[in-house]
Design an enzyme around this catalytic site. Structure first.
Site, PDB file in Angstrom:
ATOM      1  N   PRO A 134       6.606   0.362  -2.168  1.00  0.00           N
ATOM      2  CA  PRO A 134       6.165  -0.236  -0.922  1.00  0.00           C
ATOM      3  C   PRO A 134       5.577   0.308   0.400  1.00  0.00           C
ATOM      4  O   PRO A 134       5.297   0.193   1.427  1.00  0.00           O
ATOM      5  CB  PRO A 134       7.573  -0.453  -0.454  1.00  0.00           C
ATOM      6  CG  PRO A 134       8.353   0.947  -0.973  1.00  0.00           C
ATOM      7  CD  PRO A 134       7.561   1.102  -2.121  1.00  0.00           C
ATOM      8  N   GLU A 135       4.757   1.434  -0.010  1.00  0.00           N
ATOM      9  CA  GLU A 135       3.998   2.412   0.767  1.00  0.00           C
ATOM     10  C   GLU A 135       3.068   1.806   1.554  1.00  0.00           C
ATOM     11  O   GLU A 135       2.907   2.014   2.921  1.00  0.00           O
ATOM     12  CB  GLU A 135       3.449   3.454   0.158  1.00  0.00           C
ATOM     13  CG  GLU A 135       4.278   4.554  -0.213  1.00  0.00           C
ATOM     14  CD  GLU A 135       4.921   4.443  -1.838  1.00  0.00           C
ATOM     15  OE1 GLU A 135       5.399   5.402  -2.289  1.00  0.00           O
ATOM     16  OE2 GLU A 135       4.787   3.314  -2.275  1.00  0.00           O
ATOM     17  N   ILE A 136       2.227   0.707   1.039  1.00  0.00           N
ATOM     18  CA  ILE A 136       1.167   0.023   1.860  1.00  0.00           C
ATOM     19  C   ILE A 136       1.840  -0.593   3.047  1.00  0.00           C
ATOM     20  O   ILE A 136       1.282  -0.988   3.909  1.00  0.00           O
ATOM     21  CB  ILE A 136       0.478  -0.963   0.777  1.00  0.00           C
ATOM     22  CG1 ILE A 136      -0.732  -1.608   1.545  1.00  0.00           C
ATOM     23  CG2 ILE A 136       1.500  -2.256   0.362  1.00  0.00           C
ATOM     24  CD1 ILE A 136      -1.838  -0.682   1.448  1.00  0.00           C
ATOM     25  N   ASP A 137       3.132  -1.007   3.040  1.00  0.00           N
ATOM     26  CA  ASP A 137       3.760  -1.726   3.921  1.00  0.00           C
ATOM     27  C   ASP A 137       4.473  -0.898   4.952  1.00  0.00           C
ATOM     28  O   ASP A 137       4.727  -1.355   6.216  1.00  0.00           O
ATOM     29  CB  ASP A 137       4.954  -2.675   3.314  1.00  0.00           C
ATOM     30  CG  ASP A 137       4.172  -3.757   2.518  1.00  0.00           C
ATOM     31  OD1 ASP A 137       3.481  -4.414   2.778  1.00  0.00           O
ATOM     32  OD2 ASP A 137       5.041  -4.147   1.717  1.00  0.00           O
TER      33      ASP A 137
END
Length: 259
Positions: A134-137
């Site tokens: 979920p790093e992109i978020d």
């Protein structure tokens, strides 16, 4: 072992390591340092032939402790790189273990939490487990290279670029994890694999783990030559002679726990 955020129990040659940092086993500085300590210590503990890593509660690990992570950039000079070094080593301490590690994923394994599973030798998961990056978020990057070791290119890119949380059942369908079972069956499934490993020669398992870790990045001929050299080393060990005698005598082999 401290047994604060990381609980360890050893029985019948198997160490069960349980991440216990409520509510979601997020990885703070203290968490990472203790986990590294535990795996380093187990690596030199005679009698431990396999490790099962799991999480307490409903989550395997939700990844980085975002509250503490957000403070790193505003800390003292060098804090960012000290944090990055810890984050690297918390995965590599698992990968570089001399003995096998089975991840028993009991719930969400996200970001750095998924990294712990990916760095293990085998993954078994419950039906309510999901795996995600979920790093992109949340304004971060990470997990790409580790994931690419195990997952196909397109799936990895979808996870990284969209934050998709992949159900364990989907990963099992694709042949990327060893089992997807009901939650009440998870630990017995993991322990069943661990018992199979623990019945083998400790010396043989350590050499096999060295081969698996080393040849992954080698060419075919060099990798095979490396394995052959380990075979020579193994045949000179007492465990090799015991395994052959046991096979001929049609009895279970009895191995010694030596480092």
């Amino acid at each position: 072992m401290r047994n604060d955020l990381i609980k360890t129990e050893i029985a019948d040659h198997i160490a069960v390591v349980t991440m216990d940092a409520p509510p979601v086993n997020a990885q703070s500085r203290e968490f990472m340092e203790e986990l590294i300590e535990v795996f380093d210590e187990l690596n030199e503990t005679p009698g431990v032939r396999c490790v099962v890593l799991t999480g307490a509660g409903k989550c395997f690990s939700a990844g980085a402790d975002i509250k503490s992570r957000a403070k790193v950039a505003d800390g003292a000079p060098g804090d960012t790189y000290r944090h990055l070094r810890r984050a690297r080593e918390v995965g590599f301490v698992i990968t570089e273990m001399n003995i096998p590690v089975i991840a028993a994923v009991n719930g969400p394994a996200l970001g750095a939490g998924m990294g712990l599973a990916i760095c293990s030798d085998m993954i078994v998961a419950s039906t309510n487990a999901v795996f995600g990056l979920p790093e992109i978020d949340i304004g971060l990057m990470g997990g790409v290279r580790h994931t690419m070791r195990v997952f196909p290119l397109s799936l990895t890119r979808r996870m990284v670029l969209t934050g998709w949380r992949v159900p364990a059942g989907e990963l099992y369908r694709r042949g990327l994890i060893e089992a997807c079972v009901e939650p009440e069956e998870l630990m017995e499934t993991a322990m069943g694999l661990a018992r199979q490993i623990a019945s083998k020669s400790p010396a043989g398992i350590r050499l096999a783990k060295r081969a698996l870790n080393t040849v992954e990045t080698m060419g075919l001929k060099d990798g095979y030559r490396f394995e052959q050299n380990l075979t020579v080393e193994m045949t000179r060990h007492d465990d090799s002679k015991e395994a052959m005698r046991a096979f001929i005598e049609k009895r279970p082999a009895v191995f010694k726990d030596e480092l």
